[in-house]
Design a protein around this motif. Structure first.
Motif, short mmCIF file in Angstrom:
data_model
loop_
_atom_site.label_atom_id
_atom_site.label_comp_id
_atom_site.label_asym_id
_atom_site.label_seq_id
_atom_site.Cartn_x
_atom_site.Cartn_y
_atom_site.Cartn_z
N VAL A 148 -17.65 -25.55 5.63
CA VAL A 148 -16.69 -25.21 4.58
C VAL A 148 -17.17 -25.81 3.27
O VAL A 148 -17.48 -27.00 3.20
CB VAL A 148 -15.28 -25.72 4.93
CG1 VAL A 148 -14.30 -25.39 3.81
CG2 VAL A 148 -14.80 -25.11 6.25
N GLY A 149 -17.27 -24.96 2.24
CA GLY A 149 -17.66 -25.43 0.90
C GLY A 149 -16.46 -25.32 -0.04
O GLY A 149 -15.32 -25.15 0.42
N GLY A 151 -14.11 -23.42 -1.90
CA GLY A 151 -13.62 -22.05 -2.04
C GLY A 151 -14.30 -21.03 -1.14
O GLY A 151 -14.06 -19.83 -1.26
N SER A 152 -15.20 -21.50 -0.27
CA SER A 152 -15.86 -20.54 0.62
C SER A 152 -16.22 -21.21 1.94
O SER A 152 -16.17 -22.43 2.07
CB SER A 152 -17.12 -19.98 -0.05
OG SER A 152 -18.08 -21.00 -0.14
N VAL A 153 -16.58 -20.38 2.92
CA VAL A 153 -17.02 -20.90 4.21
C VAL A 153 -18.30 -20.17 4.61
O VAL A 153 -18.42 -18.96 4.44
CB VAL A 153 -15.90 -20.77 5.29
CG1 VAL A 153 -15.43 -19.35 5.46
CG2 VAL A 153 -16.34 -21.34 6.63
N LYS A 154 -19.29 -20.97 5.07
CA LYS A 154 -20.55 -20.39 5.51
C LYS A 154 -20.52 -20.37 7.03
O LYS A 154 -20.26 -21.42 7.66
CB LYS A 154 -21.70 -21.26 5.01
CG LYS A 154 -22.97 -20.48 4.76
CD LYS A 154 -24.10 -21.40 4.43
CE LYS A 154 -24.40 -21.41 2.94
NZ LYS A 154 -25.57 -22.25 2.66
N PRO A 169 -15.54 -15.82 1.00
CA PRO A 169 -14.58 -16.52 0.15
C PRO A 169 -13.33 -16.86 0.97
O PRO A 169 -12.95 -16.09 1.85
CB PRO A 169 -14.27 -15.51 -0.96
CG PRO A 169 -14.59 -14.18 -0.37
CD PRO A 169 -15.66 -14.39 0.66
N LEU A 170 -12.72 -18.00 0.69
CA LEU A 170 -11.47 -18.36 1.39
C LEU A 170 -10.29 -17.71 0.67
O LEU A 170 -10.37 -17.51 -0.54
CB LEU A 170 -11.30 -19.88 1.38
CG LEU A 170 -12.34 -20.65 2.24
CD1 LEU A 170 -12.20 -22.14 2.01
CD2 LEU A 170 -12.17 -20.31 3.71
#
Ligand code: AMP
Length: 249
Positions: A148-149, A151-154, A169-170
């Protein structure tokens, strides 16, 4: 970040499943039931994200009969903060579960929903995908790594040709594969602590969801028994049998 983890109560994976005499389904009376193994992985992943300081709260949800409370307690013993039981005695098919989860997502506003890739009882592999579609959220299925970054998740996914990495994108929906992690054993102190964690019960009607089945099961049958193998004398005989008996080469 709040994470919602749906957990299903299924026949334990060690149980030899038996078909009911009237072929209407499988025998559930006096059968050991457990949390769906992929959902245990989902809870473990969410709890690890909380322990890493990425997530703030992990909420487990189960849809089904009153005994699903046990499944929620298992999730809470692994580390979920609280549980929600959507109680119903009706047969809940994946679309109905996805609609119930959508209603809960609208109420709880999580940033991430982590489901199992499939329930080992119906092997549907549908609920996560249907939920993402109903919410209009991005989805990554069969996750073997989740990072989890801001505002987004890889998500790294297992596909036929190897591994694929997606960035979503979350808010987003992720479903877990077997190799994502190895869930911890719930310790006795944590099992005791889980008994005191909050568990809310709601009903499908209260969430405004019609859970009537859309599919009818015509019959359930045992798979055909495997026939015995034969020993061949040499490679030439094997090739001959494959060519002329089995006709596969
Ligand atoms: P399925 O689409 O039935 O193979 O299930 C995929 C995933 O959806 C499961 O691993 C669970 O995370 C979730 N799920 C399915 N049914 C339920 C249920 N009755 N209650 C909670 N979660 C469920």
């Amino acid at each position: 970040m709040k994470i919602l983890v749906p957990v299903k109560r299924v026949v334990d994976y060690n149980v030899k499943v038996r078909v009911k005499a009237d072929q209407s389904g499988v025998e559930l009376a006096n059968v050991k039931m457990s949390i769906n193994p992929f959902d245990e992985i989902a809870i473990e992943e969410a709890v690890r994200l909380k322990e890493a300081g990425t997530a703030t709260e992990v909420v487990a949800v189960s849809c089904g009969v009153a005994q699903c409370q046990e499944t929620l307690r298992t999730a809470m013993a692994i580390g979920a903060d609280r549980g929600i039981l959507v109680q119903s005695d009706a047969e809940l098919q994946p679309l109905a579960v996805a609609k119930l989860l959508k209603a809960l997502v609208e109420k709880e506003a999580p940033q991430l929903v982590v489901l199992g890739k499939q329930a080992i009882d119906d092997d549907s592999n549908q609920t996560g995908q249907m939920l993402a579609a109903l919410l209009g959220w991005p989805q990554a299925t069969f996750a073997s790594k989740v990072e989890v970054g801001a505002g987004s998740v890889k998500v790294t996914r297992e596909i036929d040709g190897g591994l694929e990495t997606l960035e979503l994108p979350l808010p987003a929906v992720v479903t877990t594969d077997l190799r994502l992690n190895e869930p911890r054993y719930a310790t006795l102190p944590n099992i005791m602590k889980a008994k005191k964690k909050p568990l809310e019960t709601v009903e499908p009607g209260g969430l405004g969801v019609d859970v009537s089945p859309r599919l009818t099961t015509l019959k359930v049958v045992e798979p055909a028994g495997r026939s015995a193998g034969v020993l061949v004398a040499d490679v030439a005989q094997l090739v001959d049998k494959l060519k002329n008996e089995a006709k596969v080469i």
